[in-house]
Motif scaffolding. Structure first.
Motif, PDB file in Angstrom:
ATOM      1  N   VAL A 122      55.103  40.113  96.630  1.00  0.00           N
ATOM      2  CA  VAL A 122      54.168  41.032  97.279  1.00  0.00           C
ATOM      3  C   VAL A 122      52.790  40.890  96.630  1.00  0.00           C
ATOM      4  N   GLY A 123      51.720  41.025  97.409  1.00  0.00           N
ATOM      5  CA  GLY A 123      50.369  41.015  96.856  1.00  0.00           C
ATOM      6  C   GLY A 123      49.866  39.609  96.584  1.00  0.00           C
ATOM      7  N   ASP A 124      48.979  39.487  95.602  1.00  0.00           N
ATOM      8  CA  ASP A 124      48.408  38.183  95.271  1.00  0.00           C
ATOM      9  C   ASP A 124      49.455  37.225  94.725  1.00  0.00           C
ATOM     10  N   ASN A 125      50.476  37.789  94.049  1.00  0.00           N
ATOM     11  CA  ASN A 125      51.654  36.992  93.723  1.00  0.00           C
ATOM     12  C   ASN A 125      51.323  35.780  92.861  1.00  0.00           C
ATOM     13  N   GLU A 126      50.581  35.998  91.763  1.00  0.00           N
ATOM     14  CA  GLU A 126      50.295  34.873  90.904  1.00  0.00           C
ATOM     15  C   GLU A 126      49.873  35.347  89.514  1.00  0.00           C
ATOM     16  N   GLY A 127      49.856  34.399  88.597  1.00  0.00           N
ATOM     17  CA  GLY A 127      49.319  34.664  87.271  1.00  0.00           C
ATOM     18  C   GLY A 127      50.236  35.423  86.351  1.00  0.00           C
ATOM     19  N   TYR A 128      51.542  35.193  86.450  1.00  0.00           N
ATOM     20  CA  TYR A 128      52.479  35.871  85.569  1.00  0.00           C
ATOM     21  C   TYR A 128      52.713  35.043  84.306  1.00  0.00           C
ATOM     22  N   LEU A 129      52.937  35.746  83.198  1.00  0.00           N
ATOM     23  CA  LEU A 129      53.351  35.118  81.956  1.00  0.00           C
ATOM     24  C   LEU A 129      54.660  35.757  81.521  1.00  0.00           C
ATOM     25  N   ILE A 130      55.720  34.965  81.491  1.00  0.00           N
ATOM     26  CA  ILE A 130      57.045  35.427  81.058  1.00  0.00           C
ATOM     27  C   ILE A 130      57.377  34.634  79.806  1.00  0.00           C
ATOM     28  N   GLU A 131      57.349  35.299  78.650  1.00  0.00           N
ATOM     29  CA  GLU A 131      57.337  34.579  77.375  1.00  0.00           C
ATOM     30  C   GLU A 131      58.099  35.354  76.304  1.00  0.00           C
ATOM     31  N   ASN A 132      58.848  34.608  75.497  1.00  0.00           N
ATOM     32  CA  ASN A 132      59.476  35.136  74.280  1.00  0.00           C
ATOM     33  C   ASN A 132      60.450  36.279  74.546  1.00  0.00           C
ATOM     34  N   ASN A 133      61.103  36.266  75.706  1.00  0.00           N
ATOM     35  CA  ASN A 133      62.129  37.252  76.008  1.00  0.00           C
ATOM     36  C   ASN A 133      63.517  36.693  75.711  1.00  0.00           C
ATOM     37  N   VAL A 134      64.460  37.588  75.432  1.00  0.00           N
ATOM     38  CA  VAL A 134      65.876  37.248  75.408  1.00  0.00           C
ATOM     39  C   VAL A 134      66.489  37.874  76.652  1.00  0.00           C
ATOM     40  N   ILE A 135      66.960  37.048  77.576  1.00  0.00           N
ATOM     41  CA  ILE A 135      67.464  37.534  78.864  1.00  0.00           C
ATOM     42  C   ILE A 135      68.877  36.991  79.028  1.00  0.00           C
ATOM     43  N   SER A 136      69.853  37.823  78.698  1.00  0.00           N
ATOM     44  CA  SER A 136      71.222  37.318  78.554  1.00  0.00           C
ATOM     45  C   SER A 136      72.240  38.386  78.948  1.00  0.00           C
ATOM     46  N   GLY A 137      73.422  37.908  79.366  1.00  0.00           N
ATOM     47  CA  GLY A 137      74.544  38.799  79.637  1.00  0.00           C
ATOM     48  C   GLY A 137      74.435  39.596  80.914  1.00  0.00           C
ATOM     49  N   ASN A 138      73.498  39.263  81.784  1.00  0.00           N
ATOM     50  CA  ASN A 138      73.296  40.031  83.007  1.00  0.00           C
ATOM     51  C   ASN A 138      74.224  39.543  84.120  1.00  0.00           C
ATOM     52  N   GLY A 139      74.567  40.450  85.040  1.00  0.00           N
ATOM     53  CA  GLY A 139      75.633  40.177  85.990  1.00  0.00           C
ATOM     54  C   GLY A 139      75.289  39.221  87.096  1.00  0.00           C
ATOM     55  N   GLU A 140      74.004  39.069  87.457  1.00  0.00           N
ATOM     56  CA  GLU A 140      73.647  38.240  88.611  1.00  0.00           C
ATOM     57  C   GLU A 140      72.531  37.256  88.275  1.00  0.00           C
ATOM     58  N   GLY A 141      72.559  36.714  87.090  1.00  0.00           N
ATOM     59  CA  GLY A 141      71.572  35.719  86.712  1.00  0.00           C
ATOM     60  C   GLY A 141      70.520  36.258  85.769  1.00  0.00           C
ATOM     61  N   GLY A 142      69.722  35.324  85.213  1.00  0.00           N
ATOM     62  CA  GLY A 142      68.724  35.682  84.216  1.00  0.00           C
ATOM     63  C   GLY A 142      67.397  36.074  84.805  1.00  0.00           C
ATOM     64  N   ILE A 143      66.629  35.103  85.334  1.00  0.00           N
ATOM     65  CA  ILE A 143      65.304  35.351  85.903  1.00  0.00           C
ATOM     66  C   ILE A 143      65.232  34.699  87.284  1.00  0.00           C
ATOM     67  N   ARG A 144      64.670  35.440  88.232  1.00  0.00           N
ATOM     68  CA  ARG A 144      64.264  34.838  89.506  1.00  0.00           C
ATOM     69  C   ARG A 144      62.791  35.124  89.685  1.00  0.00           C
ATOM     70  N   ILE A 145      61.990  34.087  89.856  1.00  0.00           N
ATOM     71  CA  ILE A 145      60.537  34.246  89.930  1.00  0.00           C
ATOM     72  C   ILE A 145      60.015  33.599  91.205  1.00  0.00           C
ATOM     73  N   SER A 146      59.321  34.414  91.999  1.00  0.00           N
ATOM     74  CA  SER A 146      58.764  33.949  93.267  1.00  0.00           C
ATOM     75  C   SER A 146      57.245  33.895  93.250  1.00  0.00           C
TER      76      SER A 146
END
Length: 358
Positions: A258-282
């Motif tokens: 939604v919106g301008d939909n750009e310019g994201y920074l996804i950094e230095n996270n621990v993304i684990s053990g989740n039921g339907e995947g880690g990250i989905r980025i559009s």
């Protein structure tokens, strides 16, 4: 005469917007010294007001049990639970408990700009913190280093909003108890933004700024879209110390279009053990780097995201760099058919942080 008039106007202007501080001394639902009365007083006073606490020292003496929803906050307000002269609960920064004593109550409703909420353990509400869903909200801060909140046990989200600009969310436990180790699930997302988040920060560059977002039924972080979001230094599905998991039921982090939909920074996270995947980025023109996706905080333990991928990419012009993507039950990295010009460089996929072990 002109100088006197200007001075008088400046004096009156300062008088009109003078900030006040209200002290909560009672855990009662209402009346003198209650949180309810303090919010009402702040709403009726123009300007940036502050609520502080001076309750007893025991857990019971610091527990505000509500049988009716608190007033909507419609003027800029700082609520600072860390002002309470007591030790925080567990590993959290929270010093005051605000709990729903009956079902289906909404928690704090922030309908004004530039509000700040610190040091509260908000428990058992529909949404622990809710932004106005019909108007744009600007400049709100939820938590800060040494001043984080615990937002848990609700039938909705930990934090729910719609159109947000300049929101900062730091140092909170969302979906966990005050130890940061045991689930106390919200039945919605940990953080949910239903439209767009622009120039927002979730977490930060230091260990103390990151949020711990675990055990939430629908997922960890859901952002429908926006522009220039920083999702940095959080544990999403991994608990407070980063060496165990209490995964969110859905996806760890979902970033929409939604919106301008750009310019994201996804950094230095621990993304684990989740039921339907880690990250989905559009989103487009974004960077995903230095994350542990499916491992512990050291990148050596197998804490894979279940029944899905580690990272799924739908956007364009993305840089995927130096991540550890391992232990996930689906694909490590999935690039969907409409994604374009994706740079995938320097990642360790299917091995630990050393690159030597599975």
């Amino acid at each position: 005469m002109k100088a006197i008039l200007i001075s008088t106007l400046l004096f009156l202007s300062g008088f009109i917007v003078q900030a006040s501080t209200y002290i909560v001394t009672s855990t009662a639902n209402g009346g003198a010294g209650s949180l309810r009365t303090a919010i009402n007083n702040a709403n009726n006073a123009v300007g940036r007001d502050t609520i502080v606490f001076n309750l007893g020292n025991s857990v019971a003496a610091r527990t505000i049990s509500l049988t009716a929803a608190l007033p909507v906050i419609n003027d800029t307000l700082v609520i600072d639970g860390t002002s309470q002269p007591s030790n925080p609960f567990g590993n959290s920064d929270a010093k005051v408990i605000v709990r729903a004593a009956v079902t289906n109550l909404l928690g704090l409703r922030l309908y004004a700009d530039y509000c700040e909420v610190y040091g509260l353990y908000i428990k058992g509400f529909g949404n622990s913190i809710l932004f106005n869903v019909s108007e744009l909200n600007t400049g709100t801060r939820i938590g800060a280093p040494g001043k984080g909140n615990v937002l848990s046990g609700g039938s909705g989200a930990g934090i729910a909003g719609f159109d947000l600009i300049g929101t900062t969310i730091q140092s909170n436990f969302i979906g966990l108890d005050t130890t940061g180790l045991q689930p106390e699930s919200n039945q919605g997302f940990g953080i949910s933004v239903g439209s767009f988040l622009i120039n927002g920060i979730i977490g930060g560059n230091t260990l103390q700024e990151g949020n711990t977002i675990c055990g939430n039924a629908l997922g960890g972080v859901y952002i429908a879209g926006g522009d220039s979001l920083q999702l940095i230094g959080n544990k999403i599905g991994a608990t407070y110390l980063g060496n165990s998991i209490s995964g969110n039921g859905g996806i760890g982090a979902s970033i929409g279009f939604v919106g301008d939909n750009e310019g994201y920074l996804i950094e230095n996270n621990v993304i684990s053990g989740n039921g339907e995947g880690g990250i989905r980025i559009s989103s487009d023109h974004s960077i995903v780097r230095n994350n542990f996706i499916g491992t512990d905080i050291t990148g050596t333990q197998n804490f894979g995201n279940e029944s899905g991928y580690g990272l799924m990419i739908d956007g364009k012009f993305l840089e995927i760099r130096n991540n550890v993507v391992s232990g996930n039950l689906g694909h490590g990295i999935t690039v969907n058919q409409f994604a374009r010009q994706i740079s995938i460089v320097g990642n360790k996929i299917g091995c630990d942080n050393s690159g030597l072990n599975e």
